[in-house]
Design a protein around this motif. Sequence first.
Motif, PDB file in Angstrom:
ATOM      1  N   TYR A  21     -46.644  54.812   3.216  1.00  0.00           N
ATOM      2  CA  TYR A  21     -46.098  53.611   3.814  1.00  0.00           C
ATOM      3  C   TYR A  21     -44.763  53.893   4.495  1.00  0.00           C
ATOM      4  CZ  TYR A  21     -49.452  51.331   0.676  1.00  0.00           C
ATOM      5  OH  TYR A  21     -50.586  50.953   0.012  1.00  0.00           O
ATOM      6  N   THR A  95     -51.321  46.742  -7.070  1.00  0.00           N
ATOM      7  CA  THR A  95     -50.978  48.129  -6.772  1.00  0.00           C
ATOM      8  C   THR A  95     -51.164  49.015  -7.996  1.00  0.00           C
ATOM      9  OG1 THR A  95     -49.413  47.566  -5.018  1.00  0.00           O
ATOM     10  CG2 THR A  95     -49.094  49.680  -6.124  1.00  0.00           C
ATOM     11  N   ASP A 333     -52.932  47.201   3.019  1.00  0.00           N
ATOM     12  CA  ASP A 333     -53.991  48.112   2.572  1.00  0.00           C
ATOM     13  C   ASP A 333     -55.363  47.707   3.116  1.00  0.00           C
ATOM     14  OD1 ASP A 333     -52.214  49.642   1.197  1.00  0.00           O
ATOM     15  OD2 ASP A 333     -52.721  48.865  -0.789  1.00  0.00           O
ATOM     16  N   ARG A 460     -59.131  51.880  -1.085  1.00  0.00           N
ATOM     17  CA  ARG A 460     -58.685  53.265  -1.092  1.00  0.00           C
ATOM     18  C   ARG A 460     -58.888  53.925  -2.446  1.00  0.00           C
ATOM     19  NH1 ARG A 460     -53.027  53.317   2.331  1.00  0.00           N
ATOM     20  NH2 ARG A 460     -53.774  52.152   4.127  1.00  0.00           N
ATOM     21  N   GLU A 465     -54.356  59.140  -2.942  1.00  0.00           N
ATOM     22  CA  GLU A 465     -53.067  58.623  -2.496  1.00  0.00           C
ATOM     23  C   GLU A 465     -51.902  59.276  -3.206  1.00  0.00           C
ATOM     24  OE1 GLU A 465     -52.667  56.235  -0.233  1.00  0.00           O
ATOM     25  OE2 GLU A 465     -54.777  55.827   0.120  1.00  0.00           O
TER      26      GLU A 465
END
Length: 474
Positions: A21, A95, A333, A460, A465
């Motif tokens: 990000y 998250t 996202d 995702r 990540e």
Amino acid sequence: MTSTTAGVPETRASGIEQFGYTQELKRTLKFSDLVVYGLIFMVPIAPFAIFGGVFQASGGMAPLVYAIALVAMLLSANSYAQMAQAFPISGSVYTYAGRGIAGPVGFVAGWMILLDYILIPALLYLAAALAMNGIIPGIPLWAWLIVFVGLNTVINYLGIQLTALVNKYMLALELVVLAIFLVVGIVAIAQGRGQGFSFDAFFNPDTFSMPLLFGAASIAVLSFLGFDAISTLAEENTGSSKSLGRSMFAALILVGVLFIVQTWVASMLVDDPAALIANGDPTGVAFYQAAGNAGGQFMFILTAASTAIAWGFANALVAQAATSRLLFAMARDRQLPKFLSKVDKKHGVPINATFLVAGVSLVLGIYLTILPDGLIAISALVNFGALTAFLALNFTVVWWYVVKQKSRRWFVHLVFPVLGFLILAVVLYNARAEAQLLGVIWLVVGIILAAVLSRRGRLRDPLAEVPADRPVVR
């Protein structure tokens, strides 16, 4: 301020960038701002509005119920604190569960907390409008809703710094009102008014039962909802990720003590406890009547008016801000429409998400004024959504730290999360049947959406990540 990851200096901004990000929100909030934000969201005088319902459901032991709810929230706050250190980015439980377990799990957790976040502003506006309409019946409910929604939207649009400043003034006013009530109430009790000095509110053998207390806790927990919203400001925090967790604990402990003390004093000022337990508080004025028993009509009006302002302005202000940040994170996202991820360059706020929350709150609030039990219906949904998301959060801590990271910090990464999970599970089990039914329907819809998004590749893979060189917490 910098920190070190794997021997490499890391700025706060790079902490965001390592998750793919770009730092877009303005970092302006200090530790004190976060604590004030949490206190305002929880509302130090929140029991004023629901005291009668908690008193009835608990068999007169409202302070004990608030103590039980506080323990459950502190355990969940530990889970928030641990996950905020692992993933110091916006999005709250969405998250944490998504990156700690799997994308679909994160979506479902975010979907459940969204039930809390997206509905609670409307709940607050409606409660405030009802209170103001009771004081000034000449102004219709819809007009009060427009005033509260419009004012809060303007303040949130002008930036998080203004929101934080307004929060401090509103918190000071709430604490002044609470102090006046406590002083007047204690003096009245000393003079023999009400039931006199007693510890029955902490333990009454005639009404005590564990199912009763946990059922009442499912109502009282509404007063604590909001401490978790601090985590949505991760990308606007000027301190380290640990300051998020510390601010949650500080806010919870402070407000928990205030809840317990004020409900204890109010319990001793109730005219007829048996009648309140038997008949409930359909008009929602039990606390104001207790205050009136201590200080006359002035105290009745003071506590009622302050409740309307606290719920409809101060609390709704931060609720709207927190909800817009959650929508922003999920849209970023690609799990919600992209337009919700737009950030206003001048004010540094998620502008479209802010206006959407305002619109939903206004439309839903006006609709609920038509229903005879609108406030009860939306309260049930809010509580179920939040507590279900907290269950997912506590499980995430164990999965991420103990299973994946092989952590050996048994208390903070295993014992506390498991205890928090079990207590919340019991609270949900003893919740009202209509809340369970509506909540399960919302949960099923979320699971279906998660399956659809997953098939389309919109969820995702958190393993992809997280950098491989992230330090293992032991």
